[in-house]
Design a protein around this motif. Structure first.
Motif, PDB file in Angstrom:
ATOM      1  N   UNK A 120       0.816  -1.212   0.000  1.00 15.69           N
ATOM      2  CA  UNK A 120       0.000   0.000   0.000  1.00 15.69           C
ATOM      3  C   UNK A 120       0.855   1.270   0.000  1.00 15.69           C
ATOM      4  N   UNK A 121       2.123   1.118   0.385  1.00 10.15           N
ATOM      5  CA  UNK A 121       3.087   2.222   0.418  1.00 10.15           C
ATOM      6  C   UNK A 121       2.561   3.448   1.159  1.00 10.15           C
ATOM      7  N   UNK A 122       2.154   3.285   2.411  1.00  9.08           N
ATOM      8  CA  UNK A 122       1.623   4.441   3.153  1.00  9.08           C
ATOM      9  C   UNK A 122       2.731   5.402   3.563  1.00  9.08           C
ATOM     10  N   UNK A 123       2.379   6.650   3.744  1.00  5.93           N
ATOM     11  CA  UNK A 123       3.315   7.629   4.298  1.00  5.93           C
ATOM     12  C   UNK A 123       2.557   8.500   5.279  1.00  5.93           C
ATOM     13  N   UNK A 124       3.306   9.120   6.184  1.00  9.81           N
ATOM     14  CA  UNK A 124       2.715  10.011   7.175  1.00  9.81           C
ATOM     15  C   UNK A 124       3.102  11.450   6.882  1.00  9.81           C
ATOM     16  N   UNK A 125       2.368  12.346   7.501  1.00 12.18           N
ATOM     17  CA  UNK A 125       2.712  13.764   7.462  1.00 12.18           C
ATOM     18  C   UNK A 125       3.705  14.063   8.584  1.00 12.18           C
ATOM     19  N   UNK A 126       4.426  15.167   8.461  1.00 13.27           N
ATOM     20  CA  UNK A 126       5.301  15.611   9.551  1.00 13.27           C
ATOM     21  C   UNK A 126       4.500  16.245  10.677  1.00 13.27           C
ATOM     22  N   UNK A 127       3.226  16.539  10.402  1.00  9.64           N
ATOM     23  CA  UNK A 127       2.386  17.212  11.387  1.00  9.64           C
ATOM     24  C   UNK A 127       1.840  16.229  12.414  1.00  9.64           C
ATOM     25  N   UNK A 128       1.168  16.775  13.439  1.00  7.02           N
ATOM     26  CA  UNK A 128       0.639  15.943  14.516  1.00  7.02           C
ATOM     27  C   UNK A 128      -0.665  15.243  14.135  1.00  7.02           C
ATOM     28  N   UNK A 129      -1.317  15.708  13.112  1.00  6.03           N
ATOM     29  CA  UNK A 129      -2.527  15.037  12.629  1.00  6.03           C
ATOM     30  C   UNK A 129      -2.212  14.331  11.317  1.00  6.03           C
ATOM     31  N   UNK A 130      -2.670  13.073  11.215  1.00  5.28           N
ATOM     32  CA  UNK A 130      -2.434  12.307   9.995  1.00  5.28           C
ATOM     33  C   UNK A 130      -3.697  12.200   9.139  1.00  5.28           C
ATOM     34  N   UNK A 131      -4.794  12.830   9.578  1.00  4.65           N
ATOM     35  CA  UNK A 131      -6.077  12.651   8.908  1.00  4.65           C
ATOM     36  C   UNK A 131      -6.014  13.038   7.433  1.00  4.65           C
ATOM     37  N   UNK A 132      -5.518  14.232   7.146  1.00  6.09           N
ATOM     38  CA  UNK A 132      -5.493  14.696   5.768  1.00  6.09           C
ATOM     39  C   UNK A 132      -4.521  13.877   4.933  1.00  6.09           C
ATOM     40  N   UNK A 133      -3.388  13.508   5.510  1.00  5.94           N
ATOM     41  CA  UNK A 133      -2.410  12.695   4.779  1.00  5.94           C
ATOM     42  C   UNK A 133      -3.021  11.356   4.368  1.00  5.94           C
ATOM     43  N   UNK A 134      -3.818  10.751   5.260  1.00  9.48           N
ATOM     44  CA  UNK A 134      -4.446   9.465   4.958  1.00  9.48           C
ATOM     45  C   UNK A 134      -5.590   9.617   3.959  1.00  9.48           C
ATOM     46  N   UNK A 135      -6.363  10.705   4.097  1.00  8.70           N
ATOM     47  CA  UNK A 135      -7.466  10.942   3.157  1.00  8.70           C
ATOM     48  C   UNK A 135      -6.925  11.065   1.727  1.00  8.70           C
ATOM     49  N   UNK A 136      -5.813  11.775   1.568  1.00  9.01           N
ATOM     50  CA  UNK A 136      -5.222  11.951   0.246  1.00  9.01           C
ATOM     51  C   UNK A 136      -4.769  10.632  -0.369  1.00  9.01           C
ATOM     52  N   UNK A 137      -4.485   9.647   0.490  1.00 12.36           N
ATOM     53  CA  UNK A 137      -3.997   8.360  -0.010  1.00 12.36           C
ATOM     54  C   UNK A 137      -5.105   7.342  -0.277  1.00 12.36           C
ATOM     55  N   UNK A 138      -6.352   7.696   0.006  1.00 10.21           N
ATOM     56  CA  UNK A 138      -7.462   6.753  -0.169  1.00 10.21           C
ATOM     57  C   UNK A 138      -7.535   6.199  -1.599  1.00 10.21           C
ATOM     58  N   UNK A 139      -7.441   7.034  -2.644  1.00 11.67           N
ATOM     59  CA  UNK A 139      -7.477   6.470  -4.011  1.00 11.67           C
ATOM     60  C   UNK A 139      -6.359   5.443  -4.242  1.00 11.67           C
ATOM     61  N   UNK A 140      -5.169   5.732  -3.699  1.00 15.37           N
ATOM     62  CA  UNK A 140      -4.057   4.798  -3.849  1.00 15.37           C
ATOM     63  C   UNK A 140      -4.337   3.486  -3.124  1.00 15.37           C
ATOM     64  N   UNK A 141      -4.932   3.574  -1.929  1.00 14.02           N
ATOM     65  CA  UNK A 141      -5.250   2.370  -1.158  1.00 14.02           C
ATOM     66  C   UNK A 141      -6.310   1.531  -1.880  1.00 14.02           C
TER      67      UNK A 141
END
Length: 348
Positions: A64-85
């Motif tokens: 799935x090649x997930x990545x995280x944001x440098x910020x304290x919230x990962x919500x937006x980073x994960x939402x952006x990856x939904x199509x890839x998932x």
């Protein structure tokens, strides 16, 4: 006594090394019973499996090649990856069908890979997350999706005790499930000793950039202690090095990993579920550092602070002088061989 030799495909999710390491005891038990195991995963899983099982057959597939944001919230980073998932889930569904046909597989064990199942095999889904924790606005739909995917499998195995000692609310669900006990490569408790080689051992893994951010902070904290310390950095391509009183290790196979743990007095690590299972079995004192914005780890850190007095600190605020280290008290009572019982139910 083995009645029929089976061929089993095992495919772990590429979201931290824990999904790979916790399949190791399953593979060992299956091999002891005479079954053939084929592992499926990316290059990192290949490197780890080869260290543990030199002769095992491994089929490389994309993750799935997930990545995280440098910020304290990962919500937006994960939402952006939904199509890839979604693309990865659809792709692995076709890949699982193809591999199971080519290998004449009997059973698939998928560790948190939603799409890795086949119409030609018995399909087992391995997870401790029947209930996903996260932002309230997303959780209802996320858990509905999680439930729908799990129900597509024939069995759901949960690596915990029947009282959810380690996973807490995460394994709470009315879904049909089988508790198989904690999954760890380690079998015995590490006895405390008077003299240790390392005061602190940090075990670091997980998606970037949070993995590197934690390693940098840990290095700074260790240097301030003027103690001999070690870091297992979760990388598979680097070699053992040292800097001052800090020794750096790559991902280690089981024997070497336990040797370093035995030589270390106190452990600092992520609040990942596989790490919690390992440290529970080994009975090592630990300080947990949940990945910022990773809601599962944040929940597990708070859960074990409340139920087992395990201290946790936030990344960016690590202070070893103020930290207290404790271990998860062992479960008392008759020990059930939960994994062996689960294998028996599927004729393994």
């Amino acid at each position: 006594m083995l009645k029929t030799k089976k061929k089993i495909l095992i495919a772990p999710l590429d979201w931290g090394l824990g999904h790979i390491s916790r399949t190791i005891p399953i593979i060992k038990l299956l091999q002891e019973r005479g079954h053939e195991v084929i592992t499926c995963g990316n290059k990192i899983s290949y490197n780890i499996y080869k260290k543990e099982f030199s002769e095992i057959k491994h089929i490389k597939i994309q993750g799935y090649k997930p990545y995280y944001s440098k910020k304290r919230s990962q919500t937006w980073a994960l939402i952006k990856q939904i199509p890839k998932f979604i693309k990865a889930i659809n792709s692995e569904r076709k890949i699982a069908e193809k591999i199971s046909l080519e290998q004449n597989a009997d059973i698939i064990i998928s560790d948190n890979r939603f799409g890795f199942r086949s119409s030609k095999t018995l399909n087992i889904y391995l997870t401790h997350q029947l209930k996903i924790k996260g932002p309230f606005v997303l959780m209802k739909i996320v858990n509905q999706i999680n439930r729908l995917f799990i129900q597509k499998f024939d069995h759901c195995w949960v690596p915990d005790f029947e009282n959810s000692l380690l996973s807490g609310e995460l394994s709470g669900s009315n879904l049909q499930k089988t508790f198989i006990g904690p999954l760890t490569r380690f079998k015995k408790t590490i006895a405390e000793t008077i003299k240790y080689k390392y005061k602190y051992l940090a075990i670091i893994s997980g998606p970037e950039p949070q993995r590197s951010l934690l390693e940098d902070e840990i290095q700074n904290c260790f240097r301030k202690t003027n103690e001999h310390c070690a870091i297992i950095n979760g990388l598979t391509k680097t070699k053992e090095t040292s800097s001052g009183k800090i020794t750096f290790y790559t991902h280690l196979e089981t024997t070497n990993f336990k040797e370093i743990l035995t030589k270390s007095e106190l452990v600092v690590c992520r609040a990942g579920y596989s790490s919690i299972m390992d440290l529970y079995i080994l009975q090592k004192k630990v300080l947990l550092i949940p990945t910022p914005g990773q809601t599962e780890q944040e929940y597990l850190a708070k859960h074990h602070q409340e139920t087992h007095s395990i201290c946790y600190q936030k990344q960016g605020e690590i202070n070893l002088k103020k930290a207290s280290f404790n271990f998860i008290k062992p479960k008392h009572g008759r020990k059930k061989k939960l994994l062996k019982a689960a294998l028996g139910k599927v004729s393994l």
